[in-house]
Design a protein around this motif. Structure first.
Motif, mmCIF file in Angstrom:
data_model
loop_
_atom_site.group_PDB
_atom_site.id
_atom_site.type_symbol
_atom_site.label_atom_id
_atom_site.label_comp_id
_atom_site.label_asym_id
_atom_site.label_seq_id
_atom_site.Cartn_x
_atom_site.Cartn_y
_atom_site.Cartn_z
ATOM 1 N N ILE A 32 16.547 39.087 18.448
ATOM 2 C CA ILE A 32 16.586 38.464 19.782
ATOM 3 C C ILE A 32 16.251 36.987 19.573
ATOM 4 C CG2 ILE A 32 15.651 38.496 22.125
ATOM 5 C CD1 ILE A 32 14.685 41.384 21.581
ATOM 6 N N VAL A 33 17.176 36.112 19.944
ATOM 7 C CA VAL A 33 16.999 34.683 19.660
ATOM 8 C C VAL A 33 17.123 33.874 20.950
ATOM 9 C CG1 VAL A 33 17.820 32.714 18.277
ATOM 10 C CG2 VAL A 33 18.003 35.037 17.350
ATOM 11 N N THR A 34 16.121 33.035 21.224
ATOM 12 C CA THR A 34 16.211 32.161 22.403
ATOM 13 C C THR A 34 16.695 30.767 21.979
ATOM 14 O OG1 THR A 34 13.940 31.318 22.259
ATOM 15 C CG2 THR A 34 14.255 33.386 23.468
ATOM 16 N N GLY A 35 17.243 30.033 22.931
ATOM 17 C CA GLY A 35 17.804 28.714 22.613
ATOM 18 C C GLY A 35 18.906 28.838 21.587
ATOM 19 N N ALA A 36 19.721 29.901 21.731
ATOM 20 C CA ALA A 36 20.670 30.283 20.673
ATOM 21 C C ALA A 36 22.021 29.592 20.803
ATOM 22 C CB ALA A 36 20.861 31.796 20.682
ATOM 23 N N ASN A 37 22.174 28.746 21.808
ATOM 24 C CA ASN A 37 23.505 28.186 22.062
ATOM 25 C C ASN A 37 23.926 27.081 21.097
ATOM 26 O OD1 ASN A 37 21.330 26.903 23.473
ATOM 27 N ND2 ASN A 37 22.817 25.638 24.573
ATOM 28 N N ARG A 38 22.937 26.407 20.504
ATOM 29 C CA ARG A 38 23.305 25.267 19.639
ATOM 30 C C ARG A 38 22.198 24.987 18.644
ATOM 31 N NH1 ARG A 38 21.972 19.713 22.986
ATOM 32 N NH2 ARG A 38 19.956 20.404 23.726
ATOM 33 N N GLY A 39 22.395 23.956 17.854
ATOM 34 C CA GLY A 39 21.364 23.468 16.938
ATOM 35 C C GLY A 39 20.785 24.559 16.065
ATOM 36 N N PHE A 60 22.673 41.283 17.793
ATOM 37 C CA PHE A 60 21.992 40.096 18.329
ATOM 38 C C PHE A 60 21.936 40.149 19.854
ATOM 39 C CE2 PHE A 60 23.330 38.625 14.204
ATOM 40 C CZ PHE A 60 22.303 37.776 13.795
ATOM 41 N N ILE A 61 20.807 39.719 20.379
ATOM 42 C CA ILE A 61 20.709 39.452 21.822
ATOM 43 C C ILE A 61 20.350 37.981 21.944
ATOM 44 C CG2 ILE A 61 19.467 39.959 23.954
ATOM 45 C CD1 ILE A 61 19.002 42.784 22.889
ATOM 46 N N ASP A 108 14.531 43.218 31.983
ATOM 47 C CA ASP A 108 15.825 43.918 32.060
ATOM 48 C C ASP A 108 16.417 44.061 30.667
ATOM 49 O OD1 ASP A 108 15.551 44.030 34.752
ATOM 50 O OD2 ASP A 108 17.035 42.477 35.224
ATOM 51 N N CYS A 109 16.350 42.981 29.908
ATOM 52 C CA CYS A 109 16.883 42.976 28.544
ATOM 53 C C CYS A 109 16.198 44.052 27.702
ATOM 54 C CB CYS A 109 16.678 41.582 27.941
ATOM 55 S SG CYS A 109 16.721 41.528 26.145
ATOM 56 N N LEU A 110 14.872 44.074 27.728
ATOM 57 C CA LEU A 110 14.117 45.040 26.906
ATOM 58 C C LEU A 110 14.402 46.477 27.329
ATOM 59 C CD1 LEU A 110 10.644 43.208 26.689
ATOM 60 C CD2 LEU A 110 12.395 43.331 24.899
#
Lengths: 269, 269
Positions: free
Chosen positions: B7-14, B36-37, B82-84
């Motif tokens: 599970i990765v946050t800020g996953a859109n770039r960089g 991946f979530i 909800d995700c969990l």
């Protein structure tokens, strides 16, 4: 003779009230006027601190008192700006801001947190209001025409918890770590001004209402027992003793900016 | 064969996007499924990361993607819960949460701050949402019937700024110090579970959009020059290189819980 100004938050009880009293008692020159500006959740609650200051000295006075809800950032900003604008700065030679206010949040283990809006509110009390007050104070004093002639101190009341993780103290530890790092950046940004110092003062485990809250609400049995023993064995620190050690640091000005000083490191034997 | 869930946050770039790609590339068993979530401000922005994962491997998939505004704590709580709740936990043998999201706040010196409500909002992005996600994740995984059979990692993407004060980085340094201490308390509270580890990973000065923002907006000329030189002399770290070092730590599981590991300490010569 020019005066000393002390601005103290969370000044209504516990350590905040002791700080005010010990500043008055320690003040090296008994004729020098000590002016205080006090902050607490309600101005009414400052009555006892105000009276204790008046009782201790004829030249110590509370010149302003403010009630402010530290979780309400626009209110903190407005009230603190108003406070700074009203001060007759040219009367003073020594100025001290003590950021003493703070909350315990909860004493639950991190995997049991449920009320995240309560945590958000408490972050504003311990962190955002601290940032707001510190930044506004800094801007104001650095812009004073006589800034270089003043002896300025910003005290962050910190804790051993700022540098050491403790079970069930997750939010308290982390918010104190935030405040300590923020104070260290202030020290770094102002290191070219020898008349300006930041102090991270860790007062020790104080025998105050906050400790009572710890003994009553801590969910970790091990941690709770530790604090029950401290109280039982008379090993909590008297707030006056710790506040006296802080007063000595502030008035002698003998510390390095950005330093973390613990009461146990400096207490008189 | 049981699967790996990241599970990765800020996953859109960089760096967030690089983490996903390097996890896929590093995965020691090329037939093991990697699910991946992903979290980002908007789900649409995750398209590139999703495609790059699909291109790299037939057994790697983004199973869910969420758009969430990290400053909106009730929204973060609801979305993450909800995700969990949707995850089929019994499919997995290895689970990794990477708290990678974060903001720079501003790069102004502390005595020039003016927008305290912006700071309040950014504290919620860097701190309160981090607390919310970490706490909910912990509660969920520790309550799983097969918790003891899982290899669980919580990664806090941290920075040298978490342990060293830098001029004009006041809020960034302090929020990273908060996150690091919070992670250390999680480590302390869960030290009896050898299958559960927290890692504070400092990726080095990355050649990402965030560095571009630093070069363009830093108000301290000295600091700005330092970062301009880093870029000019090709001394910024490629996000893929640093993400690969992180992938190695996560997949080999060879680190001590609560450890602060810097890319420069482990990079391959």
């Amino acid at each position: 003779m020019s005066r000393v100004l002390s601005i103290v938050t969370g000044a209504n009880r516990g350590f905040g009230s002791s700080i005010c009293q010990e500043f008055v008692k320690f003040s090296p020159n008994k004729e020098q006027h000590l002016d205080f500006i006090l902050f607490a959740r309600s101005a009414d609650s400052l009555k006892n601190t105000k009276e204790s200051i008046k009782t201790l000295s004829k030249v110590a006075n509370v010149i302003e008192e403010y009630g402010v809800e530290m979780s309400d950032i626009p209110q903190v900003e407005k009230t603190f700006k108003d406070c700074l604008d009203k001060i007759e700065w040219n009367k003073y030679s020594k100025i001290c801001l003590v950021n003493n206010h703070g909350t315990l949040y909860n004493l639950d283990k991190i995997d049991t947190f449920t009320d995240f809006q309560h945590i958000q509110k408490n972050n504003d009390i311990n962190i955002t209001s601290f940032v707001t007050i510190s930044s506004l104070f800094l801007r104001k004093v650095k812009a004073l025409p006589n800034f270089k002639d003043l002896e300025v101190t910003m005290v962050n009341i910190t804790s051993l918890a700022a540098i050491k993780p403790f079970e069930s103290w997750g939010l308290y530890c982390s918010s104190k770590a935030f405040r300590e790092m923020f104070s260290n950046v202030i020290a770094e940004e102002n290191k070219s001004s020898p008349n300006f110092k930041v102090l991270n003062y860790s007062p020790g485990p104080l025998d105050t209402d906050m400790q009572k809250e710890v003994r009553e609400t801590c969910s970790s049995e091990e941690t709770r027992q530790f604090y029950l023993e401290l109280k039982k064995n008379n090993n909590l620190v008297a707030p006056g003793d710790s506040a006296r050690a802080l007063a000595k640091l502030v008035f002698t000005y003998e510390f390095t900016t950005g330093q973390h000083i613990d009461y146990y490191d400096i207490k008189e034997k």
